[in-house]
Design a protein around this motif. Structure first.
Motif, PDB file in Angstrom:
ATOM      1  N   GLU A   1       0.829  -1.210   0.000  1.00 41.22           N
ATOM      2  CA  GLU A   1       0.000   0.000   0.000  1.00 41.22           C
ATOM      3  C   GLU A   1       0.865   1.263   0.000  1.00 41.22           C
ATOM      4  N   VAL A   2       1.911   1.266   0.812  1.00 43.79           N
ATOM      5  CA  VAL A   2       2.808   2.428   0.896  1.00 43.79           C
ATOM      6  C   VAL A   2       3.620   2.566  -0.389  1.00 43.79           C
ATOM      7  N   ALA A   3       4.139   1.452  -0.900  1.00 38.77           N
ATOM      8  CA  ALA A   3       4.954   1.487  -2.118  1.00 38.77           C
ATOM      9  C   ALA A   3       4.161   2.037  -3.299  1.00 38.77           C
ATOM     10  N   ASP A   4       2.881   1.758  -3.333  1.00 41.59           N
ATOM     11  CA  ASP A   4       2.035   2.266  -4.418  1.00 41.59           C
ATOM     12  C   ASP A   4       1.865   3.783  -4.359  1.00 41.59           C
ATOM     13  N   GLN A   5       2.089   4.380  -3.203  1.00 42.89           N
ATOM     14  CA  GLN A   5       1.953   5.834  -3.053  1.00 42.89           C
ATOM     15  C   GLN A   5       3.243   6.579  -3.390  1.00 42.89           C
TER      16      GLN A   5
ATOM     17  N   ASP B   1      11.874   7.167  -7.647  1.00 40.22           N
ATOM     18  CA  ASP B   1      12.955   8.049  -7.191  1.00 40.22           C
ATOM     19  C   ASP B   1      12.882   8.294  -5.686  1.00 40.22           C
ATOM     20  N   GLN B   2      11.677   8.315  -5.135  1.00 43.31           N
ATOM     21  CA  GLN B   2      11.511   8.481  -3.687  1.00 43.31           C
ATOM     22  C   GLN B   2      11.997   7.232  -2.941  1.00 43.31           C
ATOM     23  N   ILE B   3      11.611   6.078  -3.441  1.00 43.94           N
ATOM     24  CA  ILE B   3      12.024   4.818  -2.815  1.00 43.94           C
ATOM     25  C   ILE B   3      13.538   4.672  -2.872  1.00 43.94           C
TER      26      ILE B   3
END
Length: 145
Positions: free
Chosen positions: A93-97, A101-103
């Motif tokens: 759920e968090v990864a989809d948001q 580049d942020q990850i």
């Protein structure tokens, strides 16, 4: 190895970046020079320049495609594993948001900053570069491709 930070975190592969590619560029410049200054063999030098350009393009694109594709997959797996270790739940759920580049930027933060920057990245839609610049204690990534 010296301590890694925002200014020195990029990595080069010397044979590729400082020998092979400069050699191709020099050969391309020489071929263009010969096209202009050797009218008798202009077609030969044109074909030579085209082949050198294609070798340069192929080397660049192949290297980029394989290395970055693999590295991106590893960064995503690392994020998911780290998220699970810190929060004890899946990260889907968090990864989809988040954008990639942020990850990727979050991997340079230690766990305490990771939590804070993760929340800020989601709430404020920070860019990867903004996340990197916000890191107070840089966590080196010395195993990059």
């Amino acid at each position: 190895m010296r301590e890694q930070n925002y200014k020195n975190h990029r990595k080069f592969y010397p044979p590729h970046h400082f020998i092979y590619l400069p050699l191709l560029i020099a050969l391309e410049i020489y071929g263009i020079y010969k096209i202009r200054n050797d009218p008798e063999h202009q077609l030969t030098w044109t074909l030579f320049s085209i082949v050198i350009f294609l070798l340069f393009y192929l080397a660049f694109m192949t290297r980029q495609h394989y290395a970055l594709g693999l590295q991106n997959r590893m960064v995503m797996l690392e994020f998911k594993q780290r998220y699970f270790e810190i929060f004890g739940k899946r990260s889907d759920e968090v990864a989809d948001q988040l954008r990639f580049d942020q990850i990727a930027a979050l991997r340079f933060a230690y766990d305490d900053e990771f939590k804070e920057l993760l929340n800020k990245a989601i709430k404020e839609n920070m860019s990867g570069d903004e996340i990197k610049r916000s890191i107070k204690t840089w966590k080196a990534d010395n195993q990059r491709v």
